[in-house]
Design an enzyme around this catalytic site. Structure first.
Site, short mmCIF file in Angstrom:
data_model
loop_
_atom_site.label_atom_id
_atom_site.label_comp_id
_atom_site.label_asym_id
_atom_site.label_seq_id
_atom_site.Cartn_x
_atom_site.Cartn_y
_atom_site.Cartn_z
N SER A 45 3.28 -4.49 1.04
CA SER A 45 1.82 -4.98 1.11
C SER A 45 1.88 -6.32 0.26
O SER A 45 2.33 -6.40 -1.00
CB SER A 45 1.04 -3.79 0.32
OG SER A 45 1.44 -3.55 -0.84
N GLY A 83 -0.98 -8.10 -0.66
CA GLY A 83 -2.28 -8.08 -1.31
C GLY A 83 -3.31 -8.46 -0.06
O GLY A 83 -3.46 -8.10 1.07
N ALA A 84 -4.01 -9.82 -0.09
CA ALA A 84 -5.21 -10.48 0.70
C ALA A 84 -4.45 -10.73 1.83
O ALA A 84 -5.10 -11.18 3.13
CB ALA A 84 -5.88 -11.14 -0.02
N GLY A 88 -3.94 -0.22 -1.96
CA GLY A 88 -2.94 0.28 -1.65
C GLY A 88 -2.56 1.84 -1.29
O GLY A 88 -1.92 2.07 -0.25
N ASP A 89 -3.33 2.43 -1.75
CA ASP A 89 -3.23 3.94 -1.51
C ASP A 89 -3.94 3.99 0.08
O ASP A 89 -3.59 5.11 0.71
CB ASP A 89 -4.12 4.65 -2.54
CG ASP A 89 -3.51 4.49 -3.88
OD1 ASP A 89 -2.25 4.57 -4.01
OD2 ASP A 89 -4.10 4.68 -5.09
#
Lengths: 311, 311
Positions: free
Chosen positions: A219, A221-222, A250-251
């Site tokens: 991941s 982020g944006a 993230g979850d």
């Protein structure tokens, strides 16, 4: 049915104060509580997507009792948390009403005894052999007393039961877990760099896969997700930058990946779902919840492009 | 036996963090919990002085259960807290290990229903008529739902049972309580100024007495106590300025006054005890505890001087 494991579950408490001033006394104007810890957050999003979820891990003390009381009325969530003598940790978010900023205070968690860990392993073995179990997610930090190789053990047990297993943790538990060959790991950029020593996401993702994970979904982020799998590599990006609180994003991505896995969707659809859920969580007014209309708006517009994976 | 009433009891939680930074995330390195709220603090000091104490007020929810679990093993303290459906509030002290400074966050407390208040009044009536009850202390703020004239009701019931009653609160509950003619009120300088409109302690203390209190003991922080009673007026000063954490110093002073009352000591001896206990609380390493050796060292050295009370 999907199983999520939260070894260091938490009672998430949010305090709203007019303005947080260090070394002053504050009257808390609003108190909210809910079950917390990554696996419980993932379970809540999965349930909202219509999946039946069983949650396990440890719960103990009066805080553990409060956590379980909050879980009981949740539709589609079955509580299979194992008892522990120590008290479930609290995590406190202090929200400054003037600025909207959050100050986070996280307790370390209860000390788990060897006997409690052994008892948990037995209960977990039984859970991963349940009929109709589509996937297992192992999420978050380890409480004191749980061996650092805990996730490796849980991954091997899931694989022996032929259930796909996703790992979302960091540091040494991630390193040991990856070596036990989980089906999916979902590190963020920092966790990936810590695991591989590389700050270049494409290279680090391939390296994490070489260390044992069958698929790595990083991941960013944006910027969305970067996935390297046995079926190919993809980059999934949200159609626009969203603003808000990234807590729980993230979850939500993990819940998107797991639900897509359980529904046997191809990888690009799983990644689109994960990115849309993640962005819909950032914009939601309550931290860790996702906004359903943002989710359905973004889902068809996530750009998923194939990547060359010269692994 | 002494009875202390804590209508807004609390689970006092202390977090130690390396350094508190607003809007950052913190790992709490140490968590401690204990029963809190002024009447429970007073009870702990009374018990340490060798008095049997019964504690009442409200306790509810999982936090209330935790509070009662902490009380159970305390010697000389009998738990007569009344049940309430809402959860006992938490008060959180975040101690910055770098500077030693404390940031305080106080929850408002549970909403008490009229039926719960009525049930409490019945139980309290029974307690104040118990044989051998030497004094009652009414301490602290009121939780939501309890009538603002609550302390006036409790004072009248204690006086009807011919038990001396001490009031330690602030604002409108203090104003209403004083009018019900308690035996002793123990305001600090701010509370006294709010009650009387005067910032001149000698005049404000006399004025508070004219409003109905039989004796007024004003706590003037590091300057000690100023008392105006039917037996005369006194000023009690610690032999030296002490440095430390003033949390709980006022509650220790109340315990000093009550224990002296129960032991039928003359006023100057009660005041000396209150001042020595208060100073021994400021220097104690744990907030709200008192240091016994400082107490015995200071007690014979407190200067108590008679005052002209031209009331």
């Amino acid at each position: 049915m999907i199983l999520t494991v939260t070894l260091n579950a938490a009672l998430d408490i949010t305090y709203r104060v007019p303005a947080l001033t260090p070394h002053a006394s504050h009257r808390v104007t609003e108190v909210t509580e809910r079950p917390g810890g990554k696996g419980l957050n993932v379970a809540r999003v999965l349930a909202a997507l219509g999946h039946d979820v069983t949650v396990t891990g440890f719960a103990g003390g009066d805080t553990g009792r409060t956590l379980r009381d909050h879980l009981a009325p949740e539709p589609r969530i079955t509580d299979a948390l194992a008892p522990v003598a120590g008290a479930t940790r609290r995590t406190l978010a202090v929200v400054d009403a003037a600025t909207g900023d959050t100050t986070q205070l996280n307790e370390p968690g209860p000390a788990v005894t060897p006997a409690e860990w052994t008892a948990f392993l037995g209960a977990y073995e039984e859970l991963v052999h349940r009929e109709g179990l589509a996937a297992v997610a192992l999420c978050g930090s380890l409480p004191p007393g749980v061996p650092v190789g805990a996730y490796a053990q849980l991954i091997r047990a899931a694989r022996a039961a032929r259930v796909p297993v996703l790992l979302d943790t960091s540091g040494e538990p991630l390193r040991r877990g990856v070596a036990a060959r989980p089906d999916i790991v979902k590190p963020n950029a920092d966790e990936l760099a810590e695991l591989t020593g590389s700050h270049e996401p494409a290279q680090a993702t391939r390296d994490a896969r070489r260390r044992g994970a069958h698929a790595v979904v990083a991941s960013l982020g944006a910027d969305g997700l970067l996935a390297v799998t046995a079926d190919g590599g993809w980059r999934a990006r949200p159609p626009k930058r969203v603003r808000g609180n990234p807590t729980g994003a993230g979850d939500s991505a993990v819940a998107g990946l797991l639900s897509g896995l359980a529904e046997r969707l191809p990888w690009p659809d799983r990644l689109a779902r994960a990115v849309a859920l993640s962005a819909a969580t950032v914009v939601a007014p309550v931290a860790g919840e996702f906004d359903p209309s943002t989710y359905s708006d973004l889902l068809p517009r996530v750009a998923v492009t194939g990547q060359v994976t010269a692994a």
